[in-house]
Motif scaffolding. Structure first.
Motif, PDB file in Angstrom:
ATOM      1  N   ASN A 117       0.971  -0.701  -0.071  1.00 55.62           N
ATOM      2  CA  ASN A 117      -0.085  -0.271  -0.153  1.00 55.62           C
ATOM      3  C   ASN A 117       1.068   1.244  -0.123  1.00 55.62           C
ATOM      4  O   ASN A 117       2.411   1.047   0.997  1.00 55.62           O
ATOM      5  CB  ASN A 117      -0.656   0.180   1.172  1.00 55.62           C
ATOM      6  CG  ASN A 117      -2.025  -1.241   1.420  1.00 55.62           C
ATOM      7  OD1 ASN A 117      -2.303  -2.059   0.522  1.00 55.62           O
ATOM      8  ND2 ASN A 117      -2.022  -1.882   2.332  1.00 55.62           N
ATOM      9  N   ASN A 171      -4.144   6.030  -0.212  1.00 54.56           N
ATOM     10  CA  ASN A 171      -3.149   6.036  -1.382  1.00 54.56           C
ATOM     11  C   ASN A 171      -2.273   7.185  -1.671  1.00 54.56           C
ATOM     12  O   ASN A 171      -1.533   7.741  -1.757  1.00 54.56           O
ATOM     13  CB  ASN A 171      -4.468   6.521  -2.220  1.00 54.56           C
ATOM     14  CG  ASN A 171      -5.140   5.103  -2.910  1.00 54.56           C
ATOM     15  OD1 ASN A 171      -4.855   4.644  -2.945  1.00 54.56           O
ATOM     16  ND2 ASN A 171      -6.824   5.776  -3.648  1.00 54.56           N
ATOM     17  N   PRO A 218      -5.618   0.936   4.585  1.00 55.65           N
ATOM     18  CA  PRO A 218      -5.062   1.542   3.220  1.00 55.65           C
ATOM     19  C   PRO A 218      -5.685   2.936   3.391  1.00 55.65           C
ATOM     20  O   PRO A 218      -6.470   3.521   3.013  1.00 55.65           O
ATOM     21  CB  PRO A 218      -5.484   0.593   2.139  1.00 55.65           C
ATOM     22  CG  PRO A 218      -6.157  -0.272   2.520  1.00 55.65           C
ATOM     23  CD  PRO A 218      -6.398  -0.262   4.244  1.00 55.65           C
ATOM     24  N   ASN A 227       0.100   3.178   5.390  1.00 52.67           N
ATOM     25  CA  ASN A 227      -1.249   2.945   5.717  1.00 52.67           C
ATOM     26  C   ASN A 227      -1.483   3.348   7.383  1.00 52.67           C
ATOM     27  O   ASN A 227      -1.120   4.284   8.037  1.00 52.67           O
ATOM     28  CB  ASN A 227      -0.761   1.934   6.297  1.00 52.67           C
ATOM     29  CG  ASN A 227      -0.287   0.444   5.215  1.00 52.67           C
ATOM     30  OD1 ASN A 227      -1.352  -0.185   4.901  1.00 52.67           O
ATOM     31  ND2 ASN A 227       1.448   0.220   4.659  1.00 52.67           N
TER      32      ASN A 227
END
Length: 326
Positions: free
Chosen positions: A253, A291, A289, A256
């Protein structure tokens, strides 16, 4: 004059009545079908040409207002024939060429409550709606409990969980777990079967809501977990097993969010252990998660830090948040 006024008034009511069709629905949790909430979907009705009808609309997150792509919408008629579509990147969907009749409509999306209802479809009509889906409480994954008495002894463990247990091993009974535990952590049940830990999973009635935590890049997750789990009191074996389970789901990811739940977790998953241990260490990680990196209050782990002393019980587990961060 009065007759014209009365006719106009009736016409207005007829037109308004044709614009909106309210249908009572129920929300079901995808895993447990709990937390049922009555609601209504409002359908805008428009007369169209041809002898077939259309149901269309847009799917959104009820909390954030964001569009939800790839939501599953399934219509089923009285002959159990299905008409299935998914919403697009902007949440739009359309089911065309429908004959008149009664249909069951099911809307489902991973991590959100499912909606199920019925709709009476008329000929030459387009039905348009906005579907608001609410996040479902996230699964508490793989809490496992290690028992380390100072001598071989019988131990009873009872879990008072505000939610629904989905899996337990060994099987959890009305008497809880009853095992013979050894100082090295080996457990034996009444049938002579050996275990290294007690395992459970479940859906809580209320989702855990972190107000602070850590924003960690995926590539730094391993080093972060190694450091923080040791700080919280886990030994090398427990850290190893925790990371084996969680790292593959976190390291790729971009970022986090990681929070370690304390009192809030204790309130929904109380442990009664007899005889009572001298030290109890419970590590429940709440993660999501991301972005991109966000600003989030940093968690102080000092209240959760434990030093192992004497007869010790250790538990670790985790949960991936479905809901938005506020």
């Amino acid at each position: 004059m009065k007759s014209y006024f009365l006719f106009a008034l009736i016409l207005i009511f007829v037109i308004l009545g044709c614009k909106t069709n309210k249908i009572t629905t129920k929300h079901y949790d995808e895993c447990t079908q709990q937390n049922i909430v009555s609601t209504k979907l409002e359908f805008q009705k428009t007369i169209i040409s041809g002898d077939k009808s259309i149901i269309s609309g847009q799917t959104k997150d009820a909390e954030s207002g964001e569009y939800l792509p790839f939501v599953n919408i399934v219509l089923t008629d009285k002959q159990n024939k299905n008409f299935a579509v998914q919403s697009d990147f902007n949440g739009y969907f359309s089911i065309n060429n429908l004959s008149n009749g009664n249909y069951t409509i099911k809307i489902s999306y991973v991590g959100f409550n499912q909606i199920e209802s019925t709709i009476d479809v008329e000929k030459m009509t387009k039905y348009t709606t906005e579907i608001l889906l609410r996040p479902a409480p996230a699964l508490l994954e793989k809490p496992i409990i290690y028992l380390y008495p100072t001598q071989i002894q019988n131990i009873n463990v009872k879990l008072h969980y505000a939610g629904k247990l989905t899996h337990t091993y060994p099987n959890y009974t009305s008497n809880g777990w009853e095992v013979v535990a050894e100082p090295n952590g080996r457990l034996t049940d009444k049938n002579g079967k050996e275990y290294y830990a007690l395992f459970w999973e479940g859906i809580p009635d209320k989702a855990l809501q972190p107000k602070d935590g850590f924003i960690v890049s995926g590539k730094e997750t391993l080093a972060f977990l190694e450091e923080k789990l040791a700080y919280l009191g886990l030994n090398r074996r427990e850290i190893n097993e925790f990371i084996i389970h969680w790292l593959p789901r976190m390291q790729n990811n971009p970022y986090n969010l990681i929070h370690f739940s304390g009192e809030e977790y204790e309130q929904i998953a109380k442990l009664n252990i007899s005889p009572q241990p001298e030290t109890i260490i419970r590590v429940m990680m709440i993660t999501k998660p991301l972005n991109s990196k966000i600003d989030f209050p940093v968690q102080d782990l000092t209240p959760l830090k434990k030093t192992r002393k004497g007869y010790t019980v250790v538990e670790w587990g985790g949960s991936v948040m479905n809901n938005i961060i506020k």
